[in-house]
Design an enzyme around this catalytic site. Structure first.
Site, PDB file in Angstrom:
ATOM      1  N   CYS A  61      18.707  33.635  19.106  1.00  0.00           N
ATOM      2  CA  CYS A  61      18.213  32.495  18.884  1.00  0.00           C
ATOM      3  C   CYS A  61      16.792  32.753  18.712  1.00  0.00           C
ATOM      4  O   CYS A  61      16.272  34.454  18.740  1.00  0.00           O
ATOM      5  CB  CYS A  61      18.133  31.321  20.199  1.00  0.00           C
ATOM      6  N   HIS A 102      11.593  36.066  14.422  1.00  0.00           N
ATOM      7  CA  HIS A 102      10.584  37.168  13.310  1.00  0.00           C
ATOM      8  C   HIS A 102       9.289  36.041  12.956  1.00  0.00           C
ATOM      9  O   HIS A 102       8.075  36.737  12.708  1.00  0.00           O
ATOM     10  CB  HIS A 102      10.868  38.005  12.641  1.00  0.00           C
ATOM     11  N   ARG A 120      16.813  45.770  24.744  1.00  0.00           N
ATOM     12  CA  ARG A 120      16.837  46.749  23.554  1.00  0.00           C
ATOM     13  C   ARG A 120      16.543  48.070  23.278  1.00  0.00           C
ATOM     14  O   ARG A 120      16.524  48.379  22.352  1.00  0.00           O
ATOM     15  CB  ARG A 120      15.894  45.302  22.716  1.00  0.00           C
ATOM     16  N   ALA A 155      14.699  34.142  20.785  1.00  0.00           N
ATOM     17  CA  ALA A 155      15.365  36.299  21.342  1.00  0.00           C
ATOM     18  C   ALA A 155      14.429  37.317  20.075  1.00  0.00           C
ATOM     19  O   ALA A 155      14.129  37.643  20.235  1.00  0.00           O
ATOM     20  CB  ALA A 155      16.142  36.543  20.572  1.00  0.00           C
TER      21      ALA A 155
END
Ligand code: CFM
Length: 531
Positions: free
Chosen positions: A46, A181, A80, A49
Site C-alpha cells: 500500500c 514513494h 525490510r 508501505a
C-alpha cells in the site's frame, strides 16, 4: 494461463504481459500502474508501505511515527533489513530505524479523532529521544476520519523547534506502494533537501539515490566508490541521515540505482538545481564495472578514470575464481524474478555473470517507463488514481541552480560529448536487456505464477516474501529478493559472491528431490484410480 478467467479479466490481464521480440522495432506497450482487479490477490503493498516502509522509514536520525492502528506500525517494523549504523555525524543514541513508533489508534480515537493523541505522542517522543526531526505517516483510517496531520505537525514544530513532516500516505492512495514513494519524494524534496549549507570535502561529490542498504548493499558500494576517490555525500535512504539529506543539493552528480522509487527526486533536483543524474546498476560484476566506468566518464578526469580501471581490474580478478567455481553448478540454469519495481531488471546481469538466464521477469508495481523506457512518460495517461498524488514542478533555485556541465566542472562542448556517450537523465527500462521469447509480466497473481512455473519449470524463483513458500511447495528453489532471506549484501563484488553461494546452495539442496509437485500428485492420483 488466461483460460479460467472471465472475458473481462482476460482482456485486462493480457495487457499486462508482453513477450520480447528482438526483431521488433520497439517495446510493445504494457499496461502498468493501474488497479489490480478486485478479487485477485497479487503481491502489491500500500501507499503507506511505500512511504514509511521504503523511503522515509530508513532515515536513521529521524523518528518516524505511524499514525494509525498498531498493526500498520508493527508490520512495517524491521521487515525490510535497511541497515544503518552510527557514523561521524550521528551519535549512537540517534539511530531510530530499528524502533517502532505508533499512536496505536483505538476505537475512541477513530470516533472522536486522533489528533490530540498524536500531538501528545510527538511531545513524548521529543522528551524521551530528542530526534533531529520527525516524520508522521498516515494510515487508512486517518484519511477516513479526517485528522489534520499538517496542522498537528505545524503546531509541534512551533512547540519543539524541530522539523516535523506530515505525509498523507494513507494506504488506499494510488494503486500500490508506488504512490507512497511519490508522496515521500515530494515531501523530502520540498521540506528537507536544500536546508543544509555544508558541502562535504572532495572533488567528486556524489549522491547514491534509490539504494536502501538492504543486507548491507550500500556499504559494499560505498567501499568501492570511496576507494576510487568519490565523496559519497548521501545514500538515499539506505543508512542516510537527516543531516545529509539537507545537503543533498550540494553534490555534483546523482546516481540512481532504483529508478522506480526515487526518480521523482532525481528529476526535481535536475529542475531545481541543475544536478545531472545517471542511472546505474551495481548488481552483477559486468554491470558494476560498466556503471563505474560511466560515473568516472561523467567527471572527465584522467586520474579518476585510471583509478576506476585499477579497482575494476583488482576486484574482478579477486572474485572471478570464486564465481567460476559456482558457475560450474549454475551454468545453463533458468530463473524467474517477480519483485517490486527494479530488481527484476538489475538481477538479470548478475545471473548472466553466473551462466544463468532470467526467462520471466515481472514487477509488482512498476510504471510503463520502467518497462519501456522514460521516453514514454509524456504519453502516459493519468487516471483517477494517479491524480491523487500531487505532481510538483520545482523551478530553478535563484541561488543554487547551475547548469549540468558546471556541476561536472567541464566545458559545454565536453558535456555535449559526454551526453552523446553516456545516457544522462535517462532510463531505458527492462525491455532492451531481455532476449527473444522471454516474458515480461506486470502485477502477476498466484494463479499466473503457478501456471508459469508448471509450464516453464525454472530452476530458481527470485520471489517476494509471500509467494516464496508456494514456490517451495512446488519443488522449486526460491530466493527472496526483498530482504535476501537474512543474507547479503548482494551488490557490488562481494555481493556477487554471496549471491552465487546462496543460489548454488539453494539449487543443490537434496530437499527438492523429496518433494512431489502438486501436478505430479494429481497425475499419480489419476493413474491410481484408472488402475
Ligand atoms: Fe526499489 Fe527497493 Fe525495488 Fe522498491 Fe520494495 Fe525493496 Fe523491492 Mo521490496 S525501493 S522498487 S518498494 S529496489 S522494498 S529495496 S525489495 S519491493 S524491487
Amino acid at each position: 494461463m488466461m483460460t479460467p478467467y472471465p472475458e473481462m479479466v482476460k482482456k485486462n490481464r493480457k495487457k499486462h504481459l508482453i513477450i520480447k521480440d528482438e526483431e521488433a522495432a520497439s517495446c510493445p506497450q504494457i499496461e502498468a500502474n493501474t488497479r489490480t482487479i478486485p478479487g485477485i490477490i497479487s503481491q502489491r503493498g500500500c501507499a503507506y508501505a511505500g512511504c514509511k516502509g521504503v523511503v522515509v522509514g530508513p532515515i536513521k536520525d529521524m523518528v518516524t511515527i505511524t499514525h494509525g492502528p498498531v498493526g500498520c506500525g508493527y508490520y512495517s517494523w524491521g521487515t525490510r533489513r535497511n541497515k544503518a549504523r552510527a557514523d561521524d555525524t550521528t551519535s549512537k543514541d540517534k539511530i531510530y530505524s530499528q524502533l517502532c513508533f505508533t499512536t496505536d489508534m483505538q476505537e475512541p480515537d477513530i470516533v472522536f479523532g486522533g489528533e490530540k493523541k498524536l500531538a501528545r505522542m510527538i511531545d513524548e517522543v521529543v522528551a524521551a529521544f530528542h530526534p533531529r526531526a520527525i516524520n508522521i505517516c498516515a494510515t487508512c483510517p486517518v484519511g477516513l476520519i479526517g485528522d489534520d496531520l499538517g496542522a498537528v505537525a505545524k503546531a509541534a514544530e512551533e512547540r519543539h523547534g524541530i522539523q516535523v513532516l506530515a505525509y498523507n500516505c494513507e494506504g488506499y492512495k494510488g494503486v500500490s506502494q508506488s504512490a507512497g514513494h511519490h508522496i515521500a519524494n515530494n515531501n523530502v524534496m520540498e521540506k528537507i533537501v536544500g536546508k543544509g549549507t555544508e558541502r562535504k570535502p572532495g572533488r567528486f561529490v556524489i549522491n547514491l539515490l534509490g539504494e536502501y542498504n538492504i543486507g548491507g548493499d550500500g556499504w559494499e558500494l560505498e567501499r568501492i566508490l570511496k576507494e576510487i576517490g568519490y565523496t559519497v555525500n548521501c545514500v538515499l535512504t539506505g543508512d542516510s541521515s537527516y543531516l545529509d539529506i539537507k545537503n543533498l543539493h550540494l553534490a555534483d552528480l546523482n546516481l540512481v540505482q532504483c529508478h522506480r522509487s526515487i526518480n521523482y527526486i532525481a528529476e526535481m533536483m535536475e529542475a531545481k538545481y541543475g544536478t545531472p543524474w545517471l542511472k546505474v546498476n551495481f548488481i552483477g560484476i559486468d554491470a558494476t564495472n560498466q556503471s563505474l566506468r560511466q560515473v568516472a566518464r561523467c567527471f572527465g578526469d584522467e586520474e579518476l578514470v585510471r583509478k576506476t580501471e585499477e579497482i575494476i581490474e583488482r576486484e574482478t580478478a579477486r572474485v572471478t575464481p570464486t564465481l567460476d567455481q559456482y558457475r560450474k553448478v549454475l551454468l545453463g540454469k533458468t530463473a524467474f524474478a517477480i519483485v517490486g519495481g527494479s530488481r527484476s531488471h538489475h538481477y538479470q546481469y548478475l545471473l548472466r555473470d553466473l551462466g544463468m538466464e532470467m526467462i520471466i521477469a515481472g514487477y509488482e508495481f512498476a510504471h510503463r517507463d520502467d518497462y519501456e523506457g522514460r521516453q514514454v512518460i509524456p504519453t502516459i495517461k493519468t487516471d483517477a488514481d494517479s491524480k491523487n498524488i500531487p505532481e510538483l514542478h520545482p523551478v530553478p533555485d535563484e541561488k543554487m541552480y547551475k547548469e549540468a556541465h558546471v556541476h561536472l566542472n567541464m566545458s559545454k562542448e565536453k558535456f555535449d560529448e559526454l551526453n552523446a556517450e553516456v545516457p544522462l537523465n535517462y532510463y531505458e527500462g527492462i525491455y532492451p536487456n531481455m532476449k527473444s521469447g522471454q516474458i515480461i509480466i506486470d502485477d502477476a497473481n498466484h494463479h499466473e505464477v503457478e501456471v508459469l512455473i508448471q509450464t516453464a519449470k525454472p530452476d530458481l524463483f527470485l520471489s517476494g516474501v509471500r509467494d516464496k513458500y508456494i514456490v517451495h511447495k512446488m519443488g522449486v528453489a526460491s530466493k527472496q529478493l526483498h530482504a535476501y532471506d537474512y543474507s547479503g549484501p548482494y551488490a557490488g563484488y562481494n555481493g556477487a559472491i554471496n549471491f552465487a553461494r546462496d543460489v548454488a546452495k539453494a539449487l543443490t539442496t537434496p530437499a527438492w528431490k523429496l518433494i512431489t509437485p502438486p501436478w505430479e500428485k494429481e497425475k499419480e492420483k489419476r493413474s491410481e484410480s484408472d488402475a
